[in-house]
Design a protein around this motif. Structure first.
Motif, short mmCIF file in Angstrom:
data_model
loop_
_atom_site.label_atom_id
_atom_site.label_comp_id
_atom_site.label_asym_id
_atom_site.label_seq_id
_atom_site.Cartn_x
_atom_site.Cartn_y
_atom_site.Cartn_z
N ASP A 55 -20.77 -6.51 12.18
CA ASP A 55 -19.67 -5.56 12.02
C ASP A 55 -20.15 -4.31 11.27
O ASP A 55 -19.81 -3.18 11.64
N LEU A 56 -20.94 -4.50 10.23
CA LEU A 56 -21.47 -3.36 9.48
C LEU A 56 -22.42 -2.53 10.33
O LEU A 56 -22.47 -1.30 10.21
N LEU A 57 -23.17 -3.20 11.20
CA LEU A 57 -24.06 -2.47 12.11
C LEU A 57 -23.25 -1.58 13.04
O LEU A 57 -23.59 -0.41 13.25
N ARG A 58 -22.17 -2.12 13.60
CA ARG A 58 -21.34 -1.34 14.52
C ARG A 58 -20.69 -0.16 13.79
O ARG A 58 -20.52 0.91 14.37
N GLU A 59 -20.34 -0.37 12.54
CA GLU A 59 -19.62 0.67 11.79
C GLU A 59 -20.52 1.80 11.32
O GLU A 59 -20.12 2.97 11.36
N GLY A 60 -21.73 1.47 10.89
CA GLY A 60 -22.56 2.51 10.28
C GLY A 60 -23.97 2.63 10.80
O GLY A 60 -24.70 3.53 10.37
N GLY A 61 -24.37 1.74 11.72
CA GLY A 61 -25.73 1.79 12.22
C GLY A 61 -26.69 0.96 11.37
O GLY A 61 -26.35 0.49 10.29
N TYR A 62 -27.90 0.83 11.88
CA TYR A 62 -28.88 -0.05 11.23
C TYR A 62 -29.31 0.47 9.86
O TYR A 62 -29.45 -0.30 8.91
N ASP A 63 -29.52 1.77 9.75
CA ASP A 63 -30.00 2.32 8.48
C ASP A 63 -28.99 2.11 7.36
O ASP A 63 -29.36 1.94 6.19
N ALA A 64 -27.70 2.14 7.71
CA ALA A 64 -26.66 1.99 6.69
C ALA A 64 -26.40 0.53 6.32
O ALA A 64 -25.76 0.26 5.30
N LEU A 65 -26.88 -0.39 7.13
CA LEU A 65 -26.69 -1.81 6.82
C LEU A 65 -27.56 -2.20 5.64
O LEU A 65 -28.76 -1.90 5.62
N THR A 66 -26.98 -2.87 4.66
CA THR A 66 -27.75 -3.36 3.51
C THR A 66 -27.36 -4.80 3.23
O THR A 66 -26.26 -5.25 3.56
N MET A 67 -28.26 -5.52 2.61
CA MET A 67 -27.95 -6.88 2.18
C MET A 67 -26.81 -6.86 1.17
O MET A 67 -25.95 -7.75 1.15
N GLU A 68 -26.79 -5.83 0.32
CA GLU A 68 -25.72 -5.70 -0.66
C GLU A 68 -24.37 -5.54 0.03
O GLU A 68 -23.35 -6.08 -0.41
N GLY A 69 -24.34 -4.76 1.13
CA GLY A 69 -23.10 -4.56 1.87
C GLY A 69 -22.58 -5.84 2.48
O GLY A 69 -21.38 -6.12 2.47
N VAL A 70 -23.49 -6.63 3.04
CA VAL A 70 -23.10 -7.92 3.61
C VAL A 70 -22.58 -8.84 2.52
O VAL A 70 -21.57 -9.54 2.68
#
Length: 211
Positions: free
Chosen positions: A24-39
Motif C-alpha cells: 500500500d505504501l508503495l502504491r501511495e508514494g513509490g519505492y523511494d518513499a517506502l521505508t521500514m519505519e513507515g511500514v
C-alpha cells in the motif's frame, strides 16, 4: 537462533499485514518513499521486528510480492481458448488499478536493483505469462489453433502489455470492457478465433466460480 526460528514468532496473519502495508505504501508514494519505519508505523510494530524478519527494504518488498500474489489466471480453464482469454480479461481488468499502480511504482527502481527485479518478475510477470501460455498449449492440443500459428507466441506479451500501457497512453486503467474489446479486435482475429456469447458466459462463470 536461526532465521527460521525468528520467523516462527510472526503469525501468517501478522505477516500478511506487513506485506499489505508495504505494498500500500508503495502504491501511495513509490519505492523511494517506502521505508521500514513507515511500514512499522502503519502496522503498529517496532521497526526492529521488521529488520529481524527482513534485513533490507528490497527483501521486504520481495517477500510481500511473493506472499500476496493470487494466481487467479492459473485457475482459469473454461474448455475453450476464447473463454480462457475472456476470463483472463475479467481477472486482469478487476485488478488492473491496484496492480498497474504497483508495477509503475516498482518498475524504475527494479531496473536499478537486481534483487527487486527478480522478485517483480517471479511474483507478478512470470506467473501471468505461464498461465496464458498454458491456455495456448491447451488450445493447440484441442485443435482450436494450429501449433505453428505465428500470433500464438505473442498473446501473453500483448495482453499483459496493454494492461500496463493504457494508463500511460490514455490515463485510464485497462478494465474488463477495454480488454474484451482488445481481444476481439486484435488477438482473436490473429488467432483465427471469433468470440461469441457462449465463450463470454463461460469466461464469467470461470471467474466467479468458487475455488
Amino acid at each position: 537462533m536461526t532465521p527460521q526460528q525468528r520467523r516462527s514468532k510472526i503469525t501468517p496473519e501478522r505477516e500478511l499485514e506487513f506485506y499489505e502495508a508495504a505494498l500500500d505504501l508503495l502504491r501511495e508514494g513509490g519505492y523511494d518513499a517506502l521505508t521500514m519505519e513507515g511500514v512499522a508505523a502503519r502496522t503498529r510494530c517496532g521497526k526492529s521486528t521488521l529488520y529481524r524478519q527482513w534485513r533490507t527494504k528490497p527483501q521486504l518488498v520481495a517477500a510481500a510480492l511473493r506472499g500476496t500474489r493470487c494466481l487467479a489466471l492459473a485457475r482459469v480453464d473454461t474448455g475453450t481458448l476464447k473463454g480462457d482469454l475472456l476470463a483472463a480479461a475479467c481477472t486482469a481488468g478487476a485488478g488492473s488499478g491496484r496492480d498497474t499502480t504497483l508495477m509503475h511504482a516498482l518498475s524504475h527502481a527494479a531496473l536499478q536493483n537486481p534483487e527487486l527485479l527478480r522478485a517483480l518478475r517471479e511474483a507478478l510477470i512470470e506467473p501471468e505469462i505461464a498461465a496464458i501460455d498454458a491456455m495456448i498449449r491447451r488450445a493447440v492440443a484441442r485443435g482450436e489453433i494450429a501449433a505453428d500459428n505465428p500470433a500464438a507466441e505473442f498473446v501473453a506479451a500483448q495482453l499483459i502489455g496493454v494492461v500496463r500501457a493504457r494508463p500511460m497512453l490514455e490515463g485510464r486503467h485497462a478494465d474488463e470492457t477495454y480488454l474484451t474489446r482488445f481481444l476481439e479486435a486484435a488477438i482473436f482475429p490473429a488467432l483465427g478465433l471469433r468470440a461469441g456469447p457462449c465463450a463470454a458466459k463461460a469466461a464469467r462463470e470461470s471467474v466467479t466460480a468458487p475455488v
